[in-house]
Write an enzyme that holds these catalytic residues in place. Structure first.
Site, PDB file in Angstrom:
ATOM      1  N   ARG A  18      -0.866   5.985  19.009  1.00 32.33           N
ATOM      2  CA  ARG A  18      -0.882   6.495  17.631  1.00 32.33           C
ATOM      3  C   ARG A  18      -0.932   5.342  16.636  1.00 32.33           C
ATOM      4  O   ARG A  18      -1.649   5.409  15.634  1.00 32.33           O
ATOM      5  CB  ARG A  18       0.329   7.384  17.361  1.00 32.33           C
ATOM      6  N   ARG A  66      -3.824  -9.075  -5.292  1.00 35.60           N
ATOM      7  CA  ARG A  66      -3.819  -7.635  -5.508  1.00 35.60           C
ATOM      8  C   ARG A  66      -5.217  -7.164  -5.902  1.00 35.60           C
ATOM      9  O   ARG A  66      -5.825  -7.660  -6.841  1.00 35.60           O
ATOM     10  CB  ARG A  66      -2.829  -7.260  -6.601  1.00 35.60           C
ATOM     11  N   HIS A  68      -7.884  -3.380  -5.019  1.00 31.61           N
ATOM     12  CA  HIS A  68      -8.008  -2.142  -4.265  1.00 31.61           C
ATOM     13  C   HIS A  68      -9.057  -2.231  -3.167  1.00 31.61           C
ATOM     14  O   HIS A  68      -9.179  -1.330  -2.351  1.00 31.61           O
ATOM     15  CB  HIS A  68      -8.321  -0.967  -5.189  1.00 31.61           C
ATOM     16  N   LYS A 113      -0.324   7.729  10.343  1.00 33.58           N
ATOM     17  CA  LYS A 113       1.076   7.303  10.249  1.00 33.58           C
ATOM     18  C   LYS A 113       1.091   6.111   9.307  1.00 33.58           C
ATOM     19  O   LYS A 113       0.568   5.039   9.621  1.00 33.58           O
ATOM     20  CB  LYS A 113       1.598   6.932  11.640  1.00 33.58           C
ATOM     21  N   GLU A 150       3.763  20.737   8.506  1.00 28.22           N
ATOM     22  CA  GLU A 150       4.872  20.070   9.194  1.00 28.22           C
ATOM     23  C   GLU A 150       6.043  20.000   8.243  1.00 28.22           C
ATOM     24  O   GLU A 150       5.990  20.551   7.153  1.00 28.22           O
ATOM     25  CB  GLU A 150       4.447  18.680   9.666  1.00 28.22           C
TER      26      GLU A 150
END
Length: 196
Positions: A18, A66, A68, A113, A150
């Site tokens: 996973r 920094r 995106h 995740k 969930e």
């Protein structure tokens, strides 16, 4: 998070699979082989005084200015820790726990995740505000009304007419490590198992 029971990592290969899937979806290079992850986890487990633990693994893209846009060629940053597991009490296992429900307002890619847990934190706070153990979430969907996704920090299963039911695999649901285990156990003892 890899549960540890009696100092043994629970379904470690499935957790690593996973992790690899989520890293690939986020275009982050896996910084370790499965064998390397295993050695690191075992070292953490051995350093703790308790038998039952939770090993937390966090991988970020790495250090960069920094922006995106995803920079290439970064060395991922890894953070790991182990802590004592807080299992449910015997009373909770026997009687169950109170839960609240809420609209699933998290982002659409629940299958990844991720450490972006603001939606989960806000959902879990809803249950804490009501003295409940968990927030079970539903999304608006196909005709027939909302459908179960969930809970804020767990998968949700329903026993109905002798079958174990859960939401189908999709981009809105994180495939819990116990999903396949429950399927295996249901087949072993002859309980119907459906992802609906």
């Amino acid at each position: 998070v890899v549960p540890v029971y009696g100092r043994r990592l629970f379904r470690f290969d499935e957790h690593m699979a996973r992790l690899a899937r989520s890293l690939a979806k986020l275009r982050i290079a896996n910084p370790h082989t499965s064998a390397d992850w295993l050695a690191l986890c075992r070292k953490l487990v051995a350093a703790q005084a308790v038998e039952d633990q939770l090993v937390y693994i966090q991988v970020t893209r790495g250090v960069a200015l920094r922006d995106h846009v995803m920079p290439v060629g970064l060395a991922p940053t890894v953070f790991m820790m182990a802590s004592a597991m807080k299992p449910p009490t015997a009373e909770q296992r026997h009687r169950g726990v109170a839960c609240v429900t809420a609209r699933d307002f998290r982002w659409e890619r629940g299958d990844i995740k991720s450490i972006s847990l603001l939606g989960n934190v806000l959902a879990r706070q809803l249950s804490a505000d009501h003295g409940a153990a968990e927030t079970i979430m539903f999304r608006d969907g196909a005709p027939g009304g909302p459908w179960l996704t969930e809970a804020s920090a767990s998968n949700v299963w329903i026993v109905k007419d002798g079958a174990l039911l859960g939401p189908p695999k999709s981009e809105q649901v994180l495939e819990g490590i116990r999903v396949e285990l429950l399927h295996e156990l249901c087949e072993e003892v002859g309980i119907a198992y459906n992802l609906k």
